[in-house]
Design an enzyme around this catalytic site. Structure first.
Site, PDB file in Angstrom:
ATOM      1  N   SER A  75      16.325  18.479 -39.223  1.00  0.00           N
ATOM      2  CA  SER A  75      17.776  18.387 -39.392  1.00  0.00           C
ATOM      3  C   SER A  75      18.530  18.616 -38.090  1.00  0.00           C
ATOM      4  O   SER A  75      18.111  19.420 -37.247  1.00  0.00           O
ATOM      5  CB  SER A  75      18.200  19.449 -40.398  1.00  0.00           C
ATOM      6  OG  SER A  75      19.591  19.686 -40.324  1.00  0.00           O
ATOM      7  N   GLU A 121      20.993  20.341 -37.979  1.00  0.00           N
ATOM      8  CA  GLU A 121      21.374  21.758 -38.045  1.00  0.00           C
ATOM      9  C   GLU A 121      20.474  22.591 -37.111  1.00  0.00           C
ATOM     10  O   GLU A 121      20.851  23.689 -36.704  1.00  0.00           O
ATOM     11  CB  GLU A 121      21.280  22.239 -39.494  1.00  0.00           C
ATOM     12  CG  GLU A 121      21.790  23.631 -39.777  1.00  0.00           C
ATOM     13  CD  GLU A 121      23.301  23.836 -39.702  1.00  0.00           C
ATOM     14  OE1 GLU A 121      24.053  22.842 -39.697  1.00  0.00           O
ATOM     15  OE2 GLU A 121      23.720  25.010 -39.639  1.00  0.00           O
ATOM     16  N   TYR A 135      19.250  28.549 -42.753  1.00  0.00           N
ATOM     17  CA  TYR A 135      18.741  27.200 -43.030  1.00  0.00           C
ATOM     18  C   TYR A 135      18.235  26.548 -41.736  1.00  0.00           C
ATOM     19  O   TYR A 135      17.138  25.997 -41.687  1.00  0.00           O
ATOM     20  CB  TYR A 135      19.854  26.338 -43.650  1.00  0.00           C
ATOM     21  CG  TYR A 135      19.494  24.866 -43.736  1.00  0.00           C
ATOM     22  CD1 TYR A 135      18.729  24.376 -44.788  1.00  0.00           C
ATOM     23  CD2 TYR A 135      19.896  23.970 -42.737  1.00  0.00           C
ATOM     24  CE1 TYR A 135      18.378  23.029 -44.851  1.00  0.00           C
ATOM     25  CE2 TYR A 135      19.554  22.626 -42.793  1.00  0.00           C
ATOM     26  CZ  TYR A 135      18.800  22.163 -43.852  1.00  0.00           C
ATOM     27  OH  TYR A 135      18.440  20.834 -43.905  1.00  0.00           O
TER      28      TYR A 135
END
Ligand code: NAP
Ligand code: GDD
Length: 324
Positions: free
Chosen positions: A127, A129, A151
């Site tokens: 990701s 992220e 996460y």
């Protein structure tokens, strides 16, 4: 006929990937939680159009033996590991379970593949992220990771585990570093779907405000249907590598709001209110991807731009809520 196994098949990406692989003539298997089979009307709703063509197996991401049994039975040629606690905000509330699902779950799947089907090609859902507080813009495959949420940390660990299985055991493991991708099948808590579903419910008189957090955050938003094509392409290469998948354009949450309300003939400033509950303890302020490697090596390009994406989601939700 090639056989694919998808974890997280009930989610946004899993459902689009299942559609795509069926179109390509694959035999498609999916791992679901046992409760999903019991309550298919709700929990398998994204798969509704193809349920008769899919082979679903119950297993728990927390249980290595249950995953081992399914991988052993299916003997996949390609394994797409998409299952994860994917909501960044919730990962601050329960980092421990997020780590168990996202880190151990990934480790279990990699280990099942190594023991049972070592020549199977493995996709890990990395990701953007992971870039978090990135020190360069745009971000590419060489940009340093600086995760800003549990996460993000879990995905960096999953990414490192995946690379280590590739290097240590000579397995075909590729990670996609996917920037945000959305669709009418997006979960309702993610900001894009939250906005478009609220627009529809405001339009039909059900609601009169939309509480949001940080409107200035910027994301590189693409269409999920485009992004699952890249996942498949990553497993069709000579050698396994990691790829950034993005549109190369970034927009703020505010811009998304403005456009979504405009499509419904409304002004977002009349409805959006700031609500401290939706701010995060640590924010990722700006994501913008450089997908030139995917373009060059996979021949991948997005087909849906920002305006089209917003319009597609608003239209879908207006339609959904006009029938209620
Ligand atoms: P999603 O809609 O939230 O789907 C997540 C899937 O994981 C669902 O099928 C869910 O099953 C399953 N899952 C979650 N916790 C589980 C558990 N404890 N045991 C078994 N299954 C579990 O996410 P998505 O948007 O499709 O994303 C797919 C993957 O890509 C995720 O790994 C996500 O982190 C990653 N990713 C997404 C984006 C994006 O913008 N969408 C970008 C980069 C990476 P249930 O239906 O049973 O809950
Ligand atoms: N969810 C949500 N709800 N986000 C809000 C809100 C709100 O009310 N108000 C502002 N935001 C801001 C968040 O602070 C964040 O900066 C941005 O909107 C996007 O939030 P999400 O849509 O929840 O997505 P995300 O960027 O945190 O995570 C998604 O993309 C990642 C890839 O970069 C998820 O799909 C992750 O699983 C994925 O890895």
């Amino acid at each position: 006929m090639k056989r694919a196994l998808i974890t997280g098949i009930t989610g946004q990406d899993g459902s689009y990937l299942a559609d795509h692989l069926l179109d390509l003539g694959y035999e498609v298997h999916g791992i679901v939680r046992r409760v999903a089979l019991e309550d298919s009307a709700h929990r398998l709703v994204r798969l509704a159009g193809n349920l008769d063509k899919l082979h679903l197996h119950a297993a728990s991401l927390e249980s290595f033996p249950s995953l081992f049994s399914v991988v052993s039975e299916v003997q996949p040629d390609e394994l797409y590991h998409l299952a994860a606690q994917s909501f960044v905000s919730y990962s601050f509330d329960d980092s421990f379970s997020t780590f168990r699902t996202n880190i151990d779950g990934t480790h279990f799947m990699l280990e099942c593949a190594r023991r049972l089907v070592p020549s199977c090609k493995f996709y890990f859902a990395g990701s953007s992220e992971m870039f978090g507080h990135a020190d360069e813009v745009p971000q590419n495959e060489n940009t340093r990771f600086y995760p800003r949420s549990p996460y993000g940390i879990s995905k960096v660990t999953g990414f490192d585990l995946s690379r280590n299985y590739r290097e240590a055991y000579d397995m075909y493991v590729s990670s996609g570093i996917l920037f945000n991708h959305e669709s009418p099948r997006r979960g309702f808590e993610f900001v894009t779907r939250k906005i478009t579903s609220h627009v529809a419910r405001i339009k039909n008189g059900e609601l009169n405000e939309l509480p949001l957090g940080n409107l200035e955050a910027k994301r590189d938003w693409g269409f999920a249907g485009d992004y699952v094509r890249a996942m498949h392409l990553m497993l069709q290469q000579e050698t396994p590598e990691d790829f950034v998948v993005a549109t190369g354009k970034t927009h703020s949450v505010r811009e998304f709001c403005q456009l979504a309300f405009e499509f419904a003939g409304l002004n977002y400033e009349d409805y959006v209110i700031k609500d401290p509950r939706f701010y995060r303890p640590a924010e990722v302020h700006l994501l913008l991807g450089d997908a030139s490697k995917s373009k060059k090596k996979l021949g991948w390009e997005p087909t849906i731009g920002f305006e089209e994406l917003v319009e597609m989601m608003v239209k879908h939700d207006l339609d959904l809520h006009s029938h209620h």
